[in-house]
Design an enzyme around this catalytic site. Structure first.
Site, PDB file in Angstrom:
ATOM      1  N   GLY A  33      73.269 118.755   6.544  1.00 55.16           N
ATOM      2  CA  GLY A  33      73.860 119.880   7.243  1.00 55.16           C
ATOM      3  C   GLY A  33      72.977 121.074   7.524  1.00 55.16           C
ATOM      4  O   GLY A  33      73.423 122.024   8.174  1.00 55.16           O
TER       5      GLY A  33
ATOM      6  N   GLU B  91      71.528 113.400   3.160  1.00 60.61           N
ATOM      7  CA  GLU B  91      71.535 112.793   4.495  1.00 60.61           C
ATOM      8  C   GLU B  91      71.164 113.807   5.573  1.00 60.61           C
ATOM      9  O   GLU B  91      72.022 114.235   6.358  1.00 60.61           O
ATOM     10  CB  GLU B  91      72.909 112.184   4.803  1.00 60.61           C
TER      11      GLU B  91
ATOM     12  N   GLY C 149      69.844 115.136   9.103  1.00 55.54           N
ATOM     13  CA  GLY C 149      69.767 114.581  10.447  1.00 55.54           C
ATOM     14  C   GLY C 149      69.153 115.575  11.410  1.00 55.54           C
ATOM     15  O   GLY C 149      67.993 115.468  11.782  1.00 55.54           O
TER      16      GLY C 149
ATOM     17  N   CYS D  19      79.866 115.932  38.927  1.00 61.70           N
ATOM     18  CA  CYS D  19      80.988 116.528  39.640  1.00 61.70           C
ATOM     19  C   CYS D  19      82.044 117.042  38.661  1.00 61.70           C
ATOM     20  O   CYS D  19      83.156 116.514  38.565  1.00 61.70           O
ATOM     21  CB  CYS D  19      81.595 115.506  40.598  1.00 61.70           C
ATOM     22  N   GLU D  20      81.666 118.037  37.877  1.00 60.34           N
ATOM     23  CA  GLU D  20      82.539 118.717  36.917  1.00 60.34           C
ATOM     24  C   GLU D  20      82.086 120.165  36.818  1.00 60.34           C
ATOM     25  O   GLU D  20      80.877 120.436  36.698  1.00 60.34           O
ATOM     26  CB  GLU D  20      82.442 118.088  35.517  1.00 60.34           C
TER      27      GLU D  20
END
Length: 405
Positions: A244, A279, A281, A347-348
């Site tokens: 984290g 962990e 990341g 197209c957004e």
């Protein structure tokens, strides 16, 4: 990001100018620095040495979901990293990259029976159980095959990590783990099952954390639980403390150095007499990559011009999902600045990377990068609007290669 630097007025990755990659591979393209991955991996591992010196074992498993590129995984396997996986596909990638099966931790709230069986047959090191029923099913599947599944119980410590709501995982209303007050009775029932070697507990409270206080509070709650479990005779040999740690996305972000985190871990866990598992990341991958893009048009706007680039929300989803910030820099800046909206061709209306932001002055045809895109970039990409997946390039010294296309 020392490995992405300006030389003679142009942005390079290690010993390769980004302009050369754009010419050879095209844009948009993810560009990763092998040196950055190695440096971040070594820095994090070194930071945990005091925790090992305090009487605990240490196991570091890279969170594959951050960046599952096989070339990246092979690089981290060479650094001695295990893997934290959350799907059968990630487990297959970890094994294909040469990460030993016993170094793999299988996390995730929705493991299917088929995935549990694959993990058992591969001989992975640990399953992180998210609910009691999962443990019961895993024990039965293992027993049927004459195997024993090594597992820990993930608990929810009800600690607010103070991060974005969509990446918070340690509050009572989040879907992850079991309530910490229910854990002792659940642990006792699971520990009694044939086929299951329940050997400890796990937590993970969220991602992109800058403040160590929530982590320390969660760790202390876990230690109280461990003391309670040991006090009634349960064996606890492994404690998974998650990951984290945050990275810098924009000016003003002040990430916690891994060394400071490691010092806190060593202080809090002294005397725990367990293997501590981690962990990481984003802290490994985030600043090891950029998304290289070409400006298609600079379109006049009512308030600010729109810089339309050939990268889009299907290539880098974080801004659309989380309103996340990625610095936008010209590959060959002139020193001039502009205030603009940065958008892609999908197209957004949501295909927007920034609004009203001061950035380097760019014109059609110029190259630019979205920084800190090594984590949760290519791995979250889609083919929306029938756009091809973005190629990925790994730079190592003065060489580069396409490692996904």
């Amino acid at each position: 990001m020392d490995d992405f630097h300006y030389r003679d007025g142009e942005l390079w990755c290690e010993g390769v100018p980004l302009r050369r990659i754009a010419a050879d591979v095209g844009t948009p393209v993810y560009v990763y620095s092998a040196a950055a991955f190695r440096r971040h991996a070594r820095e994090f591992a070194a930071a945990l040495k005091p925790a090992g010196a305090a009487g605990n074992g240490v196991h570091v498993a890279y969170a594959i979901k951050a960046n599952p590129n096989l070339a990246v995984l092979k690089l981290l396997a060479a650094e001695g990293y295990g893997a934290d996986v959350v799907s059968g596909g990630e487990m297959a990638r970890a094994l294909a990259a040469g990460i030993p099966a016993d170094g793999i931790v299988f996390s995730g709230v929705g493991k299917t029976r088929a995935e549990l069986v694959r993990g058992l047959e591969a001989g992975i090191g640990q399953f992180n159980l998210e609910l009691e029923e999962e443990g019961v099913v895993l024990a039965a599947l293992a027993k049927e095959r004459g195997l024993t599944a090594r597992a820990v119980l993930r608990v929810n410590p009800d600690v607010d990590a103070g991060t974005h709501a969509k990446i918070s995982t340690g509050k009572s209303e989040n879907k992850f783990g079991v309530p910490i007050d229910q854990a002792p009775a659940m642990y006792a029932r699971l520990a009694a099952l044939d086929g299951l070697d329940l050997r400890g507990v796990a937590i993970h409270i969220g991602s992109q954390l800058f403040d160590l206080a929530p982590l320390e509070a969660a760790y202390r709650r876990v230690k109280a639980l461990v003391d309670q479990l040991r006090g009634v005779g349960h064996r606890v040999t492994h404690i998974d403390l998650g990951g984290g740690l945050g990275v810098r996305y924009k000016a003003g972000d002040v990430p916690t150095p891994p060394a400071d985190y490691g010092a806190m871990v060593a202080r809090v866990t002294a005397g725990w007499d367990a293997t501590l598992m981690f962990e990481p990341g984003r802290v490994i991958a985030g600043n090891a990559g950029v998304l290289l893009t070409t400006v298609v048009w600079v379109k006049p706007g009512v308030t600010n011009p729109y810089v339309i680039v050939d990268a889009a929300m299907n290539d880098l989803a974080r801004p659309a999902l989380y309103d996340a910030w990625h610095d936008f820099d010209a590959v060959a800046p002139t020193g001039a600045r502009m205030t603009a909206n940065i958008a892609g061709p999908v197209c957004e209306t949501g295909d927007t990377f920034a609004m009203g932001r001061e950035v380097d002055l760019v014109r059609g045809g110029d190259l630019a990068v979205f920084r800190t895109a090594g984590a949760y970039g290519a791995t979250m990409a889609s083919t929306y609007n029938s756009r091809a997946l973005v190629p990925e390039v790994l730079v190592d010294g003065d060489r580069f290669a396409v490692v996904a296309d």
